[in-house]
Design a protein around this motif. Sequence first.
Motif, PDB file in Angstrom:
ATOM      1  N   ILE A 150       3.434  -3.170   6.251  1.00  0.00           N
ATOM      2  CA  ILE A 150       2.379  -3.467   5.279  1.00  0.00           C
ATOM      3  C   ILE A 150       2.497  -2.550   4.062  1.00  0.00           C
ATOM      4  N   GLU A 151       2.665  -1.247   4.304  1.00  0.00           N
ATOM      5  CA  GLU A 151       2.766  -0.318   3.175  1.00  0.00           C
ATOM      6  C   GLU A 151       4.065  -0.528   2.402  1.00  0.00           C
ATOM      7  N   GLY A 152       5.123  -0.884   3.115  1.00  0.00           N
ATOM      8  CA  GLY A 152       6.371  -1.190   2.419  1.00  0.00           C
ATOM      9  C   GLY A 152       6.200  -2.359   1.471  1.00  0.00           C
ATOM     10  N   LEU A 153       5.466  -3.373   1.921  1.00  0.00           N
ATOM     11  CA  LEU A 153       5.223  -4.539   1.071  1.00  0.00           C
ATOM     12  C   LEU A 153       4.327  -4.174  -0.115  1.00  0.00           C
ATOM     13  N   CYS A 154       3.334  -3.310   0.129  1.00  0.00           N
ATOM     14  CA  CYS A 154       2.498  -2.835  -0.981  1.00  0.00           C
ATOM     15  C   CYS A 154       3.359  -2.148  -2.044  1.00  0.00           C
TER      16      CYS A 154
END
Length: 219
Positions: free
Chosen positions: A90-94
Amino acid sequence: MSEQKKPATRADEIRQVIEKEIFTGVLRPGTRLDEESLAARFGLSRTPVREAILQLVYSGLVVKKPRQGAVVAPLDLHRMVQMFEVMSDIEGLCARYAARRMSPDEKSRLSAMVDEADALCRARDLDGYYAVNRAFHDAVYDGSHNEVLKEMARSLFARLAPYRRYQLNHPGRVDGSLSEHAEVVAAIQAADPDRAQAVMRKHVTIQADIFAEFVSIMT
């Protein structure tokens, strides 16, 4: 400078003390958390104690049981690792979206947070560093400009917050965290979504590895 954060409440302070005692083994799994006893210990009313316990229940460190009330939950390493796996994606996608969509002003504020964190790191101000660290991640979520993704990231961050905070106590971890944040900023500044996603995923995965090592020693 980062946006001013709300000062810690009494409930936050109580929660942080109990978190530390859980992670260091002072409070073992199955230990009952009695509101009246905790209120007397901290010299406060039961209201902030109750709020602190609710926060601990939400993070999974405490469970409510019939006829027992709030008790310390077993540290579930497998579930914690699974949450970190999802968090890294999720944070990678953010970060990926932020590299594409952040405005120059947003990028400038993100860079300023790293500078502020660097000063706190040098001062060995762990509480201050964690506050800026949390603001940094929040700024990356905002920079994704995707409301659904932001909601997912913030919800899971709240569940993992105690673990993410405590892993900063590992020797050299604050310096490592700061360096990883600088890598994320460099990739976002360069508008390199692939790089931003990769370094953010690595950053979150390192946190999981450090905390998993700690739990394996404790159990």
